[in-house]
Design a protein around this motif. Structure first.
Motif, short mmCIF file in Angstrom:
data_model
loop_
_atom_site.label_atom_id
_atom_site.label_comp_id
_atom_site.label_asym_id
_atom_site.label_seq_id
_atom_site.Cartn_x
_atom_site.Cartn_y
_atom_site.Cartn_z
N ASP A 190 34.22 -5.30 -7.57
CA ASP A 190 34.28 -4.04 -6.82
C ASP A 190 33.90 -4.27 -5.35
OD1 ASP A 190 34.76 -1.40 -6.44
OD2 ASP A 190 33.06 -0.67 -7.60
N LYS A 191 34.22 -3.30 -4.53
CA LYS A 191 33.95 -3.40 -3.10
C LYS A 191 32.46 -3.54 -2.82
CE LYS A 191 35.00 -1.12 1.30
NZ LYS A 191 35.60 0.07 1.95
N GLY A 192 32.12 -4.54 -2.01
CA GLY A 192 30.73 -4.74 -1.63
C GLY A 192 29.93 -5.63 -2.55
N LEU A 193 30.53 -6.06 -3.67
CA LEU A 193 29.83 -6.93 -4.62
C LEU A 193 30.13 -8.40 -4.31
CD1 LEU A 193 27.98 -5.93 -6.94
CD2 LEU A 193 29.48 -4.16 -6.05
N PHE A 194 29.39 -9.29 -4.94
CA PHE A 194 29.44 -10.71 -4.60
C PHE A 194 30.73 -11.42 -4.99
CE2 PHE A 194 27.13 -10.04 -8.54
CZ PHE A 194 27.68 -10.95 -9.42
N LEU A 195 31.56 -10.83 -5.83
CA LEU A 195 32.87 -11.40 -6.17
C LEU A 195 33.98 -10.41 -5.84
CD1 LEU A 195 32.23 -13.23 -9.60
CD2 LEU A 195 32.52 -14.26 -7.35
N GLU A 196 33.79 -9.68 -4.75
CA GLU A 196 34.76 -8.65 -4.36
C GLU A 196 36.19 -9.18 -4.34
OE1 GLU A 196 35.84 -5.85 -0.50
OE2 GLU A 196 33.83 -6.71 -0.68
N ASN A 197 37.07 -8.50 -5.06
CA ASN A 197 38.48 -8.89 -5.11
C ASN A 197 39.29 -7.66 -5.49
OD1 ASN A 197 41.10 -9.88 -5.96
ND2 ASN A 197 40.19 -11.93 -6.06
N SER A 198 39.91 -7.06 -4.51
CA SER A 198 40.61 -5.79 -4.72
C SER A 198 41.81 -5.93 -5.65
CB SER A 198 41.06 -5.20 -3.38
OG SER A 198 41.92 -6.10 -2.71
N VAL A 199 42.46 -7.11 -5.62
CA VAL A 199 43.64 -7.32 -6.47
C VAL A 199 43.22 -7.39 -7.94
CG1 VAL A 199 45.54 -8.88 -7.05
CG2 VAL A 199 44.92 -8.51 -4.66
N VAL A 200 42.23 -8.23 -8.23
CA VAL A 200 41.75 -8.36 -9.61
C VAL A 200 41.18 -7.04 -10.11
CG1 VAL A 200 40.04 -9.48 -11.10
CG2 VAL A 200 41.27 -10.82 -9.37
N LYS A 201 40.39 -6.39 -9.28
CA LYS A 201 39.81 -5.10 -9.63
C LYS A 201 40.90 -4.07 -9.91
CE LYS A 201 36.87 -1.54 -9.61
NZ LYS A 201 35.83 -1.30 -10.62
N GLY A 202 41.92 -4.03 -9.06
CA GLY A 202 43.00 -3.07 -9.22
C GLY A 202 43.81 -3.29 -10.48
N VAL A 203 44.17 -4.56 -10.75
CA VAL A 203 44.99 -4.88 -11.93
C VAL A 203 44.20 -4.62 -13.21
CG1 VAL A 203 46.13 -6.74 -13.21
CG2 VAL A 203 46.41 -6.58 -10.73
#
Length: 222
Positions: A47-60
């Motif tokens: 998620d946004k602001g976390l240590f493994l932030e990744n909008s693509v992975v989060k979104g999918v």
């Protein structure tokens, strides 16, 4: 007297249905923990602001979870019959019903895991990052221990939901208490069976909730 005799005659069927329900719920719960827990962690840490932030992975991942959760269980059950037949060789019985129950349980529990981790104080995570902890160490030593009470409650809610879903599986011959209620209670207009199955389900849910609350309190160190 007649009611008592009917209950005595029903006991073998009720016992079988009860353990079939436990079997279905047990399998799907195990699958939910094995797959839903890491999926929930993934949803949180990307998620946004976390240590493994990744909008693509989060979104999918979020889209897939929302897609499955948006399908009513009875429709999901029917839609997965081809997959169920492929995996188990049949579409009836508790093992077959466990396939759709597992698919429904994974995204449900994943969201519970994500929600539990959102309740963790961000300062604890930031402190772990500050001392040089790796991503795996943060997940293993910070997130999971801190979220333990919420995870237990999430698992309790998931289990209760699966009990309800397993009853619906009886519509397509999935076995369990729901199947007993439909075959004997509904089709044969036997109110004794219907009332008995409802009472059994209520008692089962109450036991699960009480056990979940008790465990949650014990693991809560805050």
């Amino acid at each position: 007297m007649m009611l008592l005799e009917s209950l005595v005659q029903l006991m073998p069927d009720i016992n079988k249905a009860f353990f079939e329900t436990l079997y279905m719920v047990g399998i799907s719960l195990l699958v939910a923990i094995v797959l839903g827990l890491p999926l929930g962690v993934l949803l949180f840490v990307t998620d946004k602001g976390l240590f493994l932030e990744n909008s693509v992975v989060k979104g999918v991942a979020g889209w897939i979870v929302n897609l499955i959760r948006s399908i009513p269980y009875i429709i999901l059950l029917v839609a997965l019959l081809p997959l169920t037949n492929l995996l188990t060789g049949t579409t009836i019985g508790p093992t077959a019903a466990s396939v759709s129950l597992s698919v429904a349980a994974i995204p449900f529990f994943a969201r519970m895991v994500e929600t539990s981790m959102r309740e963790i104080d961000k300062g604890v995570i930031e402190s772990a990052i500050a001392v040089g902890a790796t991503s795996w160490m943060i997940i293993k030593d910070v997130l999971l221990p801190e979220a333990k009470p919420g995870l237990v409650q999430g698992l309790t809610i998931t289990t209760i939901s699966l009990v309800g879903y397993s009853a619906m599986a009886g519509i397509v011959g999935g076995g369990g208490i729901g199947d007993l209620a439909i075959r004997f209670g509904y089709y044969r207009y036997d109110n004794t069976v219907m009332i008995t199955t409802v009472v059994v389900l209520i008692l089962l849910v109450q036991v699960i909730q009480l056990a979940g609350d008790s465990i949650s309190k014990k693991v809560d160190k805050r």
